[in-house]
Design an enzyme around this catalytic site. Structure first.
Site: not given
Lengths: 510, 427
Positions: A36, A274, A409-410
């Site tokens: 343990d 953006d 994004g782009l």
């Protein structure tokens, strides 16, 4: 008996270790067999702690079972006291020791140690890690914190941050910033960094900030009852929640809210053009209830995402999560079954998962980007840099963290335009990531077999429609497929053609 | 042979052993599942245990292995313990469900844990019952990986020992190599022995059940690992004969291990030299390159995998290190005797552990390198002591000639890193 492959939570004694390890001057004597001790490495490796957890294990073996395991417990207790000289001790049993019923609490009490010894009852076969954290902290507070005169200045306690918590270290700093702006003093932060003597001083605060309900709600309720301290109900993760938190705290403390958002950049980052591409991104949320609740609000109200699924693994919070899901028009997934979560995510086909380290692996398998919002954690969730989730800086951090896994994004548009490009294809994933997300292998037959079932009708994708679907870039394909099927189901269409696909597209156009 | 015969009086062979018991900072035997399930590709390991067992398996390797694991935990719940549910019926149901989902599974191991042993769940009978239920497609075996019975690598030993009684009989004189090693290393061992004209060679455990070795009175076997005591006893009960040798770590250990097998099969010196000379020279060179940082440095072994004694032999004899203490969870004298004989006297040999007392000795000795478990490594580093995580020695290919340099490198890297950072800070 229940077959489990991966678990979101460890056993409750690991929760107790998280409390003990966060504190100073407290020692945990754990009646447990050899092995343990593995739990030590969670703290020393994942969290890179430079000290061993303050835990002594009795390490009984098979041959001890017929003999005197109680004696071994007493010897361990005595040796731990002599060596570590703690201000207080917690004692308890792991799952195996629970079965041999030695009663560590009773045994320790008869030893006459000159310090408070707090017994823990953590039922290993019913409860889990988060119960262990909450119950352990509650027992410590119950034993040590008593009503006392309030501090002259307005002060609060910060309750809940502990070891192996998701960004707890930095959340404390961020809350302290907020409090400093309001002129509120910090009485005690606990368990993180607190000594038993500090716990005894909790009563001097005017109120409590319940940072993590999973770990400190029982203690906060107890202090409200016994010391008359109100506690905050809002967890300040996200811009809106942080505003609400400041107002709630001001009201509790009877002062004017003071808000200085000079460092808050998230709202503008989210408004700037953006970020337009984030609009309506379909996200699936899973984690502990507190972080999921906060993430749901951020996702919808501050990022402009669409939440398409949410749930939590800690059943104790099923009720608020079900209510939250209802508000989002969803059904909550309350489960600690990793395979059930994977299935739900696969069915919802989100564009991003906000989850735990477990969902990160689901995301890898399904080819879906994932950001981590909650424990269970891994070594990378303990960054060297300042990286809170709470407060203004937390909101900034969350914005960055969540958009990082996405295709930018782009790049989205370029992928759509040149989807057959040999380097710029589906399987390549986002270009700012070194590793490549692996799309699910052979998704094509799946499309036909696993159509949406509506009553006795089984939906079929015609080959041409399926081909057209494949032309849609991977990060929106799941949405297109699902919208089309939903559109078709609503109209009783059983064969999906190219027309159906584009009719659905027109229908859902925004 | 140009290795000098060990002189027992000046070795650790008769050194007194410090035996301690107290808190042990070690894994339980369940941990072996992490590598066994990758090695045996048609086996599934079903731990019958608690949430702690499941959590251990998830955490033990320091990483989560999400590549479709062939292990899982049947977690005992309150109803199983209170007698409200028949644990055997529950187990049968979970196994049936599992095998239905995974038709590729040919061997199922029911692995006992601390809780299953304390409540005396009879997994041997369950395995017999389930074997009948799922015959002939799946064979169900059982062993204990519990912490109250096994330490770390003893789990592999218990697993392999459980397989021995059901191996088919053989009357052939065959060599069986015992121990679950990475394929690359296993292949190297086999090709060296084949090149000497030794064969057929089989391996326990095999990657697939159908290739399991056959055992009989003419079988001879050699262990890859020093922790296979139970497996050795089980093979000997079947009449197989063990080849006694130091373990194949480093150039010297590998040579002696191969030589012992070669002698058993009557390989002449010229053949042995033809096969081993080139890889021996490579190994020596690699060790020389990788061990520069180790020369004259002291090492302290905390007990972990039972590899400690053979590794200390390698580090003291081939890498120029000085051992301060060599701690092992158990010392199988019969198995590690040849290694112990070769270690020059001096180091404290210890068996078992009281971790706080042992850490006191580490702090007093301030060794240049401490080999210890993951729970202790960062705390010791924070005290300015360099450490090597012991678990990496079990998870990394380190046996035989071509890995000898890598093995030295595992120990020298922490020292080199510390030196680089200290130099950098001083600039």
């Amino acid at each position: 008996m229940k077959l489990t492959v991966w678990t979101y939570e460890g056993p409750p004694h690991v929760g107790a270790m998280r409390v003990a390890t966060a504190m100073r001057g407290l020692h945990y004597v754990l009646h447990a067999p050899q092995g343990d001790t593995y739990a030590d490495l969670l703290f020393t490796m994942i969290e890179r702690r430079d000290h061993r957890p303050p835990v002594s294990y009795t390490t009984f073996e098979g041959r001890d079972l017929g003999a005197d395991t109680a004696g071994i417990f007493r010897d361990t207790c005595r040796a731990a006291y002599d060596r570590f000289l703690p201000q207080a001790m917690i004692v308890g049993a792991s799952c195996t020791a629970e079965l041999i019923q030695d009663d560590p609490g009773g045994l320790a009490e008869t030893m006459g140690l000159p310090i408070p010894v707090i017994p823990l009852e953590l039922p290993s076969y019913q409860r889990k890690e988060n119960f262990g954290t909450d119950e352990t902290f509650f027992q410590i507070v119950k034993a040590l914190a008593k009503p006392m005169p309030r501090s002259a200045e307005v002060s609060v306690n910060l309750l809940g941050p502990l070891a192996l918590g998701f960004r707890h270290r930095d959340d404390i700093e961020e809350i302290k910033h907020l409090l400093a702006q309001m002129g509120i003093a910090v009485n005690v932060v606990a368990p993180f960094g607190a000594t038993p003597e500090d716990i005894a001083r909790l009563g001097a605060a005017h109120a409590n900030i319940l940072m993590y309900p999973e770990h400190a709600e029982a203690a906060a309720r107890h202090l409200e009852r016994v010391c008359g301290q109100p506690y905050t109900k809002t967890v300040p993760i996200g811009v809106g929640a942080t505003h609400d938190f400041v107002n709630e705290l001001a009201q509790i403390c009877g002062i004017e809210p003071k808000i200085d958002t000079a460092r808050l950049r998230q709202p503008w980052w989210s408004k700037s053009v953006d970020s337009t591409y984030l609009t309506g991104k379909r996200v699936f949320l899973f984690g502990d209830a507190t972080h999921v609740q906060a993430a749901a609000r951020i996702a919808r109200d501050e990022m402009g995402f669409e939440v398409v699924g949410l749930g939590c693994y800690n059943r104790e919070f099923a009720r608020p999560i079900r209510a939250l899901a209802k508000e989002f028009g969803l059904e909550a997934l309350i489960s600690d079954d990793y395979l059930a979560v994977e299935q739900a995510i696969e069915e919802a086909a989100p564009e991003m998962i906000l989850g735990t380290q477990m969902e990160r692996h689901i995301g890898k398998r399904l080819g879906i980007p994932c950001a981590v919002i909650s424990a269970p954690v891994h070594v990378q969730d303990f960054p060297a840099r300042y990286s809170p989730q709470m407060g203004w800086e937390g909101a900034n951090v969350i914005f960055d963290t969540w958009i990082h896994p996405l295709v930018m994004g782009l790049e989205e548009h370029l992928l759509t335009m040149f989807r057959e490009d040999f380097e710029f294809h589906d399987d390549a994933g986002a270009s700012h990531h070194g590793g490549k997300a692996v799309a699910p292998s052979a998704p094509a037959p799946e499309v036909q077999e696993r159509g949406l079932e509506t009553g006795s009708d089984v939906m079929v994708w015609l080959a041409c429609a399926e081909k057209e679907l494949k032309k849609i870039p991977f990060f929106v394909r799941g949405k297109a497929k699902r919208n089309t099927e939903k559109f078709a189901a609503e109209r009783g269409v059983t064969e999906i053609s190219v027309d159906t696909l584009y009719e659905a597209k027109a229908h859902y156009a925004r | 042979m140009n290795t000098p015969a060990p002189i027992r009086a000046q070795s650790c062979a008769n050194a007194p052993v410090l035996k301690e018991r107290g808190q042990r900072e070690v894994f339980c035997g369940l941990t072996g599942i992490i590598w066994l399930h990758r090695k045996m590709q048609d086996a599934f390991f079903l731990v019958v245990g608690s949430r702690t067992c499941a959590h251990l398996l998830q955490s033990a390797a320091g990483v989560m292995i999400f590549a479709e694991p062939r292990f899982g935990t049947a977690i005992l719940e309150e109803t199983d313990l209170a007698g409200m549910a028949d644990a055997n019926e529950e187990l049968d149901r979970e196994v049936a469900r599992l095998l239905a989902r995974r038709p590729d599974i040919k061997q199922l191991f029911l692995v006992g844990s601390c809780p299953s042993e304390v409540i005396k769940l009879d997994l041997a009978r369950a395995a017999e019952r389930l074997t009948v239920q799922h015959a002939p497609h799946v064979r169900v075996l059982n062993y204990s990986g519990s912490g109250i019975e096994t330490t770390f690598t003893q789990g592999e030993d218990a697993c392999l020992a459980a397989m021995v009684p059901v191996l088919r009989n053989s009357t052939a004189r065959e060599l069986v190599l015992v121990g679950a090693l990475p394929d690359v290393v296993e292949d190297q061992a086999i090709s060296l022995l084949r090149a000497m004209g030794i064969g057929p060679i089989r391996v326990l455990p095999s990657a697939r059940a159908e290739n399991a070795p056959e055992i009989g009175e003419h079988t001879v076997f050699a262990c890859f690992q020093p922790f296979l005591g139970e497996t050795t006893a089980a093979l000997e009960r079947r009449g197989a004969q063990r080849i006694r040798a130091p373990f194949p770590f480093g150039e010297e250990g590998t040579t002696l291990w191969l030589r012992a097998i070669a002698d058993e099969f009557g390989v002449d010196d010229a053949t042995f030299a033809r096969v081993t000379d080139a890889p021996r020279a490579r190994a020596r060179k690699a060790i020389e390159n990788a061990s520069t940082a180790l020369h004259g440095k002291s090492v302290f072994f905390m007990p972990d995998s039972q590899l400690e004694i053979p590794l200390a032999r390698f580090l003291t004899r081939e890498c120029g290190m000085e051992a301060i203490e060599i701690g092992a969870p158990y010392i199988h004298r019969d198995l590690v005797g040849p290694d112990l004989d070769m270690i020059p006297e001096g180091p404290q040999i210890s068996e078992g552990q009281d971790v706080d007392l042992q850490l006191d000795r580490v702090r007093a000795a301030r060794p240049d390198l401490t080999v210890c478990g993951l729970g202790l490594a960062n705390p010791l580093e924070a005290e300015g002591l360099s450490t090597k995580w012991a678990i990496e020695l079990v998870f990394t290919p380190v046996h035989f000639y071509e890995q000898a340099g890598d093995l030295a490198g595992l120990f020298s890297r922490p020292l080199r890193r510390r030196a680089i950072l200290e130099q950098g800070a001083a600039r």
